[in-house]
Design a protein around this motif. Structure first.
Motif, PDB file in Angstrom:
ATOM      1  N   LEU A  44       5.140   6.381  -4.829  1.00 30.73           N
ATOM      2  CA  LEU A  44       5.312   4.997  -5.276  1.00 30.73           C
ATOM      3  C   LEU A  44       6.756   4.546  -5.080  1.00 30.73           C
ATOM      4  CD1 LEU A  44       3.102   5.064  -8.483  1.00 30.73           C
ATOM      5  CD2 LEU A  44       2.475   4.421  -6.152  1.00 30.73           C
ATOM      6  N   LEU A  45       7.232   4.665  -3.861  1.00 34.24           N
ATOM      7  CA  LEU A  45       8.572   4.226  -3.489  1.00 34.24           C
ATOM      8  C   LEU A  45       8.450   2.995  -2.601  1.00 34.24           C
ATOM      9  CD1 LEU A  45      10.114   7.703  -2.605  1.00 34.24           C
ATOM     10  CD2 LEU A  45      10.430   6.390  -4.713  1.00 34.24           C
ATOM     11  N   ALA A  46       9.204   1.966  -2.922  1.00 33.65           N
ATOM     12  CA  ALA A  46       9.133   0.710  -2.155  1.00 33.65           C
ATOM     13  C   ALA A  46       9.407   0.951  -0.672  1.00 33.65           C
ATOM     14  CB  ALA A  46      10.101  -0.309  -2.727  1.00 33.65           C
ATOM     15  N   ASP A  47      10.322   1.845  -0.341  1.00 34.32           N
ATOM     16  CA  ASP A  47      10.649   2.105   1.054  1.00 34.32           C
ATOM     17  C   ASP A  47       9.520   2.775   1.818  1.00 34.32           C
ATOM     18  OD1 ASP A  47      13.132   0.970   0.698  1.00 34.32           O
ATOM     19  OD2 ASP A  47      14.184   2.874   0.478  1.00 34.32           O
ATOM     20  N   ASP A  48       8.605   3.432   1.129  1.00 35.97           N
ATOM     21  CA  ASP A  48       7.470   4.105   1.773  1.00 35.97           C
ATOM     22  C   ASP A  48       6.209   3.259   1.784  1.00 35.97           C
ATOM     23  OD1 ASP A  48       8.975   6.325   2.378  1.00 35.97           O
ATOM     24  OD2 ASP A  48       8.358   7.455   0.606  1.00 35.97           O
ATOM     25  N   ALA A  49       6.249   2.112   1.132  1.00 32.51           N
ATOM     26  CA  ALA A  49       5.072   1.249   1.082  1.00 32.51           C
ATOM     27  C   ALA A  49       4.918   0.490   2.396  1.00 32.51           C
ATOM     28  CB  ALA A  49       5.218   0.237  -0.056  1.00 32.51           C
ATOM     29  N   VAL A  50       3.675   0.155   2.702  1.00 32.57           N
ATOM     30  CA  VAL A  50       3.335  -0.656   3.844  1.00 32.57           C
ATOM     31  C   VAL A  50       2.766  -1.966   3.295  1.00 32.57           C
ATOM     32  CG1 VAL A  50       1.823  -0.869   5.861  1.00 32.57           C
ATOM     33  CG2 VAL A  50       2.825   1.334   5.278  1.00 32.57           C
ATOM     34  N   VAL A  51       3.225  -3.096   3.789  1.00 31.38           N
ATOM     35  CA  VAL A  51       2.674  -4.389   3.365  1.00 31.38           C
ATOM     36  C   VAL A  51       1.510  -4.720   4.264  1.00 31.38           C
ATOM     37  CG1 VAL A  51       3.157  -6.831   3.004  1.00 31.38           C
ATOM     38  CG2 VAL A  51       4.914  -5.131   2.475  1.00 31.38           C
ATOM     39  N   VAL A  52       0.340  -4.941   3.652  1.00 30.85           N
ATOM     40  CA  VAL A  52      -0.875  -5.217   4.414  1.00 30.85           C
ATOM     41  C   VAL A  52      -1.389  -6.605   4.057  1.00 30.85           C
ATOM     42  CG1 VAL A  52      -1.528  -2.799   4.649  1.00 30.85           C
ATOM     43  CG2 VAL A  52      -2.335  -4.090   2.688  1.00 30.85           C
ATOM     44  N   THR A  53      -2.117  -7.199   4.984  1.00 35.62           N
ATOM     45  CA  THR A  53      -2.729  -8.496   4.761  1.00 35.62           C
ATOM     46  C   THR A  53      -4.174  -8.253   4.340  1.00 35.62           C
ATOM     47  OG1 THR A  53      -1.329  -9.486   6.443  1.00 35.62           O
ATOM     48  CG2 THR A  53      -3.300 -10.697   5.830  1.00 35.62           C
ATOM     49  N   VAL A  54      -4.571  -8.943   3.286  1.00 36.07           N
ATOM     50  CA  VAL A  54      -5.949  -8.801   2.793  1.00 36.07           C
ATOM     51  C   VAL A  54      -6.619 -10.159   2.782  1.00 36.07           C
ATOM     52  CG1 VAL A  54      -5.475  -6.766   1.393  1.00 36.07           C
ATOM     53  CG2 VAL A  54      -5.217  -9.004   0.387  1.00 36.07           C
ATOM     54  N   ALA A  55      -7.907 -10.151   3.035  1.00 28.03           N
ATOM     55  CA  ALA A  55      -8.689 -11.377   2.984  1.00 28.03           C
ATOM     56  C   ALA A  55      -9.434 -11.409   1.669  1.00 28.03           C
ATOM     57  CB  ALA A  55      -9.668 -11.435   4.148  1.00 28.03           C
ATOM     58  N   ARG A  85       0.862  -1.184   0.000  1.00 30.56           N
ATOM     59  CA  ARG A  85       0.000   0.000   0.000  1.00 30.56           C
ATOM     60  C   ARG A  85       0.897   1.232   0.000  1.00 30.56           C
ATOM     61  NH1 ARG A  85      -4.098   0.141   4.667  1.00 30.56           N
ATOM     62  NH2 ARG A  85      -5.063  -1.455   3.375  1.00 30.56           N
ATOM     63  N   TYR A  86       0.599   2.151  -0.904  1.00 31.32           N
ATOM     64  CA  TYR A  86       1.404   3.361  -1.084  1.00 31.32           C
ATOM     65  C   TYR A  86       0.616   4.590  -0.641  1.00 31.32           C
ATOM     66  CZ  TYR A  86       4.253   0.234  -3.855  1.00 31.32           C
ATOM     67  OH  TYR A  86       5.043  -0.812  -4.257  1.00 31.32           O
ATOM     68  N   PRO A  87       1.247   5.496   0.106  1.00 37.13           N
ATOM     69  CA  PRO A  87       0.549   6.687   0.611  1.00 37.13           C
ATOM     70  C   PRO A  87       0.465   7.803  -0.433  1.00 37.13           C
ATOM     71  CG  PRO A  87       2.815   6.742   1.326  1.00 37.13           C
ATOM     72  CD  PRO A  87       2.633   5.439   0.582  1.00 37.13           C
ATOM     73  N   TRP A  88      -0.414   8.748  -0.157  1.00 34.71           N
ATOM     74  CA  TRP A  88      -0.468  10.015  -0.885  1.00 34.71           C
ATOM     75  C   TRP A  88       0.153  11.057   0.039  1.00 34.71           C
ATOM     76  CZ3 TRP A  88      -2.790  11.028  -5.670  1.00 34.71           C
ATOM     77  CH2 TRP A  88      -3.526   9.997  -6.217  1.00 34.71           C
ATOM     78  N   ARG A  89       0.982  11.921  -0.505  1.00 31.96           N
ATOM     79  CA  ARG A  89       1.541  13.034   0.273  1.00 31.96           C
ATOM     80  C   ARG A  89       1.441  14.301  -0.562  1.00 31.96           C
ATOM     81  NH1 ARG A  89       6.323   9.566   1.937  1.00 31.96           N
ATOM     82  NH2 ARG A  89       5.446   8.397   3.665  1.00 31.96           N
ATOM     83  N   GLY A  90       0.783  15.287  -0.006  1.00 31.58           N
ATOM     84  CA  GLY A  90       0.627  16.544  -0.726  1.00 31.58           C
ATOM     85  C   GLY A  90      -0.085  16.384  -2.056  1.00 31.58           C
TER      86      GLY A  90
END
Length: 71
Positions: A59-70, A49-54
């Protein structure tokens, strides 16, 4: 924060920089807009999951969060 609107052609080319998957619009745990892989990217049931800023998707791998989805 409102999600910025892009022309459809711009939205259509945004992809995960790791798995090259399509990204879908989601809302994170804090209610902020984010982009998330439409397919598993970090293993079964896990997606980046990638954030929006401003108003810009980060879309930077270091800023992404890995989430679990069902499914």
């Amino acid at each position: 924060m409102a999600r910025p609107e892009f022309d459809p052609w711009v939205r259509g080319i945004l992809r995960c920089p790791i798995g090259r998957h399509e990204l879908i619009d989601v809302t994170d745990e804090q209610g902020e807009p984010a982009l998330q892989c439409a397919e598993d990217c970090e293993g079964p049931g896990r997606r980046r999951r990638y954030p929006w800023r401003g108003g810009i998707p980060v879309l930077l791998a270091d800023d992404a969060v890995v989430v679990t989805v069902a499914d």
